[in-house]
Design an enzyme around this catalytic site. Sequence first.
Site, PDB file in Angstrom:
ATOM      1  N   PRO A   2      29.271  20.589 -14.630  1.00 51.85           N
ATOM      2  CA  PRO A   2      28.879  21.770 -13.850  1.00 51.85           C
ATOM      3  C   PRO A   2      28.762  23.002 -14.732  1.00 51.85           C
ATOM      4  O   PRO A   2      29.600  23.232 -15.597  1.00 51.85           O
ATOM      5  CB  PRO A   2      30.033  21.938 -12.863  1.00 51.85           C
ATOM      6  N   GLU A   3      27.717  23.773 -14.512  1.00 52.89           N
ATOM      7  CA  GLU A   3      27.564  25.049 -15.187  1.00 52.89           C
ATOM      8  C   GLU A   3      27.852  26.149 -14.160  1.00 52.89           C
ATOM      9  O   GLU A   3      28.274  25.864 -13.047  1.00 52.89           O
ATOM     10  CB  GLU A   3      26.159  25.146 -15.796  1.00 52.89           C
ATOM     11  N   ARG A 112      36.942  11.042 -14.543  1.00 51.74           N
ATOM     12  CA  ARG A 112      36.953  10.984 -16.005  1.00 51.74           C
ATOM     13  C   ARG A 112      38.128  11.708 -16.646  1.00 51.74           C
ATOM     14  O   ARG A 112      38.229  11.785 -17.883  1.00 51.74           O
ATOM     15  CB  ARG A 112      35.618  11.489 -16.546  1.00 51.74           C
TER      16      ARG A 112
END
Length: 277
Positions: A2-3, A112
């Site tokens: 995500p940015e 993750r």
Amino acid sequence: MPELPEVEIVARSLSELVEGLEIAAAALHREKLAPAFDPKEFARLLSGGRIDSVGRRGKHILFELSSNRTLIVHLRMSGKFVLLEPHEPNPKFTHAELFFPDERRLVFEDQRHFGYMNIAETDHVSDTPEISKLAPEPFSDDFNREYLTRVLSQTRRPIKDVLLDQSKVCGLGNIYAAESMFLARVNPAVPANRISAIKTGRLFTAIRHVLRESIEQGLKAMLDRTNIENRYFNGSSNGSWLVYDREGQPCVNCGRALKRMKQSGRSTVYCPRCQRK
Ligand SMILES: [Zn+2]
């Protein structure tokens, strides 16, 4: 990963879902998620606080509590929140939970395992290591043409690297850096201090434009408490990129096939004609 727009969408979604709720209890299931605290301390610091607001600084989500504490969260690669009803089971990779008095709970899951949490006193959030070095927010007055001109003039590093450096320009990742450089007709490899005043001005406008557009797109999608990130996958990342992920396809300006350039292990798609050095 995500940015800024995606994190903004998550923060705004969370503020719709949990603002005003009191945290009755908290649980930390994967200790490395919040390395500064053991699970007992984590639970103690968060319990009893009401969530006054959910905001964002850079790519961090900030839960401001009435107890003058702020929970700082970085989603990293795959962290996400879901708000669950009592009868709904936890996802497989549940790493932390916040419980509300009505027995619903906010679950942080992270397939993750790169997610990160910290808890700070609200008055000192800007002094924390994760926040203190961040460049000004791109929509704030402190981020302006003069600021960008100064930052770019100070380094010979390739512009792409500078745009990704969160201490120089805040919130851009690989996607929005590529889109901004395309709109500004800036070659990704050009040294930052050799970018003209005109291109710097265009870059400034482009950075705000791509971020704002993406946030607005994402917020158009329906909010689903069990699938918040769907909002930004349906919105911003809907395949309408100008260059990102479009290697080999024709440039929307000139029709030339887009090329891929690799720098510091990360690649950028660009138009070899529109973005000449
Ligand atoms: Zn082109």
